[in-house]
Design a protein around this motif. Structure first.
Motif, PDB file in Angstrom:
ATOM      1  N   GLY A   1      17.405 -27.518  57.021  1.00 46.10           N
ATOM      2  CA  GLY A   1      18.233 -28.218  57.985  1.00 46.10           C
ATOM      3  C   GLY A   1      19.045 -29.353  57.407  1.00 46.10           C
ATOM      4  O   GLY A   1      19.830 -29.988  58.130  1.00 46.10           O
ATOM      5  N   THR A   2      18.884 -29.620  56.110  1.00 46.80           N
ATOM      6  CA  THR A   2      19.695 -30.657  55.462  1.00 46.80           C
ATOM      7  C   THR A   2      20.852 -29.999  54.707  1.00 46.80           C
ATOM      8  O   THR A   2      20.936 -28.778  54.615  1.00 46.80           O
ATOM      9  CB  THR A   2      18.853 -31.476  54.473  1.00 46.80           C
ATOM     10  OG1 THR A   2      18.607 -30.685  53.294  1.00 46.80           O
ATOM     11  CG2 THR A   2      17.531 -31.894  55.106  1.00 46.80           C
ATOM     12  N   GLU A   3      21.716 -30.812  54.139  1.00 48.45           N
ATOM     13  CA  GLU A   3      22.808 -30.318  53.294  1.00 48.45           C
ATOM     14  C   GLU A   3      22.530 -30.599  51.829  1.00 48.45           C
ATOM     15  O   GLU A   3      23.452 -30.775  51.031  1.00 48.45           O
ATOM     16  CB  GLU A   3      24.133 -30.942  53.723  1.00 48.45           C
ATOM     17  CG  GLU A   3      24.617 -30.465  55.085  1.00 48.45           C
ATOM     18  CD  GLU A   3      26.028 -30.916  55.390  1.00 48.45           C
ATOM     19  OE1 GLU A   3      26.479 -31.934  54.812  1.00 48.45           O
ATOM     20  OE2 GLU A   3      26.697 -30.249  56.189  1.00 48.45           O
ATOM     21  N   ALA A   4      21.247 -30.626  51.463  1.00 46.86           N
ATOM     22  CA  ALA A   4      20.885 -30.934  50.088  1.00 46.86           C
ATOM     23  C   ALA A   4      21.067 -29.740  49.151  1.00 46.86           C
ATOM     24  O   ALA A   4      20.990 -29.896  47.931  1.00 46.86           O
ATOM     25  CB  ALA A   4      19.433 -31.401  50.035  1.00 46.86           C
ATOM     26  N   CYS A   5      21.287 -28.554  49.706  1.00 49.63           N
ATOM     27  CA  CYS A   5      21.467 -27.337  48.910  1.00 49.63           C
ATOM     28  C   CYS A   5      20.229 -27.049  48.051  1.00 49.63           C
ATOM     29  O   CYS A   5      20.320 -26.796  46.841  1.00 49.63           O
ATOM     30  CB  CYS A   5      22.717 -27.421  48.037  1.00 49.63           C
ATOM     31  SG  CYS A   5      24.240 -27.634  48.967  1.00 49.63           S
ATOM     32  N   VAL A   6      19.071 -27.081  48.693  1.00 49.25           N
ATOM     33  CA  VAL A   6      17.805 -26.750  48.047  1.00 49.25           C
ATOM     34  C   VAL A   6      17.211 -25.544  48.774  1.00 49.25           C
ATOM     35  O   VAL A   6      17.076 -25.561  49.999  1.00 49.25           O
ATOM     36  CB  VAL A   6      16.815 -27.923  48.096  1.00 49.25           C
ATOM     37  CG1 VAL A   6      15.468 -27.517  47.485  1.00 49.25           C
ATOM     38  CG2 VAL A   6      17.388 -29.132  47.364  1.00 49.25           C
ATOM     39  N   THR A   7      16.890 -24.512  48.030  1.00 49.83           N
ATOM     40  CA  THR A   7      16.342 -23.292  48.619  1.00 49.83           C
ATOM     41  C   THR A   7      15.154 -22.805  47.798  1.00 49.83           C
ATOM     42  O   THR A   7      15.115 -23.003  46.573  1.00 49.83           O
ATOM     43  CB  THR A   7      17.393 -22.170  48.664  1.00 49.83           C
ATOM     44  OG1 THR A   7      17.982 -22.034  47.364  1.00 49.83           O
ATOM     45  CG2 THR A   7      18.476 -22.465  49.682  1.00 49.83           C
ATOM     46  N   PRO A   8      14.192 -22.149  48.438  1.00 51.31           N
ATOM     47  CA  PRO A   8      13.092 -21.547  47.674  1.00 51.31           C
ATOM     48  C   PRO A   8      13.596 -20.357  46.866  1.00 51.31           C
ATOM     49  O   PRO A   8      14.507 -19.641  47.288  1.00 51.31           O
ATOM     50  CB  PRO A   8      12.110 -21.105  48.758  1.00 51.31           C
ATOM     51  CG  PRO A   8      12.969 -20.873  49.968  1.00 51.31           C
ATOM     52  CD  PRO A   8      14.067 -21.897  49.887  1.00 51.31           C
ATOM     53  N   VAL A   9      13.012 -20.153  45.696  1.00 51.07           N
ATOM     54  CA  VAL A   9      13.302 -18.969  44.900  1.00 51.07           C
ATOM     55  C   VAL A   9      12.375 -17.864  45.396  1.00 51.07           C
ATOM     56  O   VAL A   9      11.159 -17.925  45.198  1.00 51.07           O
ATOM     57  CB  VAL A   9      13.090 -19.229  43.404  1.00 51.07           C
ATOM     58  CG1 VAL A   9      13.327 -17.949  42.590  1.00 51.07           C
ATOM     59  CG2 VAL A   9      14.031 -20.333  42.925  1.00 51.07           C
ATOM     60  N   LEU A  10      12.945 -16.862  46.052  1.00 47.36           N
ATOM     61  CA  LEU A  10      12.165 -15.829  46.710  1.00 47.36           C
ATOM     62  C   LEU A  10      12.053 -14.575  45.857  1.00 47.36           C
ATOM     63  O   LEU A  10      12.973 -14.237  45.093  1.00 47.36           O
ATOM     64  CB  LEU A  10      12.812 -15.446  48.047  1.00 47.36           C
ATOM     65  CG  LEU A  10      13.008 -16.567  49.070  1.00 47.36           C
ATOM     66  CD1 LEU A  10      13.683 -16.016  50.323  1.00 47.36           C
ATOM     67  CD2 LEU A  10      11.689 -17.243  49.419  1.00 47.36           C
ATOM     68  N   SER A  11      10.935 -13.887  45.995  1.00 43.18           N
ATOM     69  CA  SER A  11      10.816 -12.554  45.413  1.00 43.18           C
ATOM     70  C   SER A  11      11.638 -11.579  46.254  1.00 43.18           C
ATOM     71  O   SER A  11      12.083 -11.904  47.360  1.00 43.18           O
ATOM     72  CB  SER A  11       9.350 -12.104  45.402  1.00 43.18           C
ATOM     73  OG  SER A  11       8.899 -11.902  46.738  1.00 43.18           O
TER      74      SER A  11
END
Length: 350
Positions: free
Chosen positions: A294-304
């Motif tokens: 929900g933020t604009e930090a551009c952080v995402t989990p690395v998914l399989s």
């Protein structure tokens, strides 16, 4: 009606970029007929279970005169032919561009090779990794002080090979519709991969790109555009390039941007990276993903791959679908006025 409805494509059985290009055309509505080996041998069948979708198949032994005659009769009623033989092989077998154009002057003849139809290496064997190496792409991918990292076969076979082949086919089909004359497309993986490097080559020429791996803005060298390991050994990807995204990123880590090394000074990047790495090591991947959601930090989990198929965004858009017992990516791009795609996406909404 699909955009390529009515386009008739012959695909000569091959591996990697040719079947993927044919899949793209089939996904867009083209009628694709795959010419398989008559002996039934398909050494890469397991690899191609996904990208072989959307075809009708005909088995022919193209070394036999009657099979060659059958192929040329199919050419007469086709718009496009795709083949991935080494240069000269199709000509020796009797279905090179000249023989095909004698039957059908409007045929778009797409040729897919690693090194191209001419040049010193035209007849040499090779695979994705070799084409990446000689194009300059492989040398640029990897960590600082480490070896080059192989980016699967996505960059060469598919991005550098299949996509230029498909674009070339579509461009030639547009011209064919006006002139009635076909083209011969020389799509080479090494050429297409070099084309993908256009921006990086310009950056290097302008002094904006280091010749060392892992030292640059977009190759994992920047501590705000890279991957971090979390407490559970899984990873998050950070893409906080712009200042306003970076500030939200730092805030989400619980750090004061005024107390951190200067992010605009590459000499300070190692120190900045260490601080970020220490913070990410204090919690697991999903905790960080939740914190930045929900933020604009551009952080995402690395998914399989399995995790990606179940992500709420992909489920809402129908990005993956079940087909023949496999979970496969759906066709892309999509057309927003396509009711069948909207229905498919609706079926995946949790």
């Amino acid at each position: 009606m699909s955009p390529l409805h009515g386009l008739r494509v012959l695909e000569l059985a091959a591996i990697g970029p040719v079947p993927y290009a044919a899949m793209l055309l089939a996904d867009l509505g083209a009628e694709v007929v795959r010419i398989d080996r008559a002996d039934g041998e398909q050494p890469f069948a397991a690899w191609h279970r996904g990208i072989d979708r959307g075809r009708r198949r005909v088995a022919l032994d193209l070394k036999q005169p009657d099979a060659l005659a059958r192929l040329l009769s199919l050419v007469e009623d086709s718009d496009v032919l795709l083949e991935g033989f080494r240069p000269g092989v199709a000509e020796r077998l009797g279905f090179g561009p000249r023989a095909c154009h004698e039957r059908n002057p409007g045929l778009v003849y797409g040729r897919m090779t690693g090194w191209g139809q001419d040049g010193p290496l035209a007849h040499a064997p090779g695979h994705d990794i070799n084409f990446l190496a000689l194009s300059g792409a492989l040398d640029a991918i990897g960590p600082e002080g480490g070896d080059p990292v192989v980016p699967l076969n996505l960059v060469g076979d598919f991005a550098g090979g299949a996509l230029p082949l498909a674009v070339g086919v579509l461009a030639a089909v547009l011209e064919q519709r006006t002139t009635g004359i076909g083209r011969v497309i020389d799509a080479a993986i090494v050429d297409g991969t070099a084309s993908l490097l256009t921006m990086l080559a310009a950056m290097e020429g302008a002094g904006l790109w280091s010749r060392g791996r892992g030292r640059n803005l977009l190759d994992g060298g920047a501590p705000f555009y890279t991957v971090y390991t979390c407490a559970d050994g899984r990873h998050v990807a950070v893409g906080a390039l712009e200042e306003r995204f970076y500030r939200q990123f730092v805030r989400g880590l619980g750090l004061d941007p005024e107390q951190l090394p200067d992010r605009d000074d590459p000499a300070q990047w190692p120190a900045l990276r260490r601080q970020f790495a220490l913070r990410f090591a204090t919690a697991d991947r999903d905790s960080w993903a939740g914190r930045f959601d929900g933020t604009e930090a551009c952080v995402t989990p690395v998914l399989s791959l399995a995790e990606a198929a179940e992500h709420p965004h992909h489920r809402a858009r129908g990005t993956y679908r079940d087909e023949a017992g496999l979970r496969l990516p759906a066709a892309a791009p999509r057309f927003l006025d396509d009711p069948s795609r909207a229905a498919a996406a609706a079926q995946h909404v949790p």
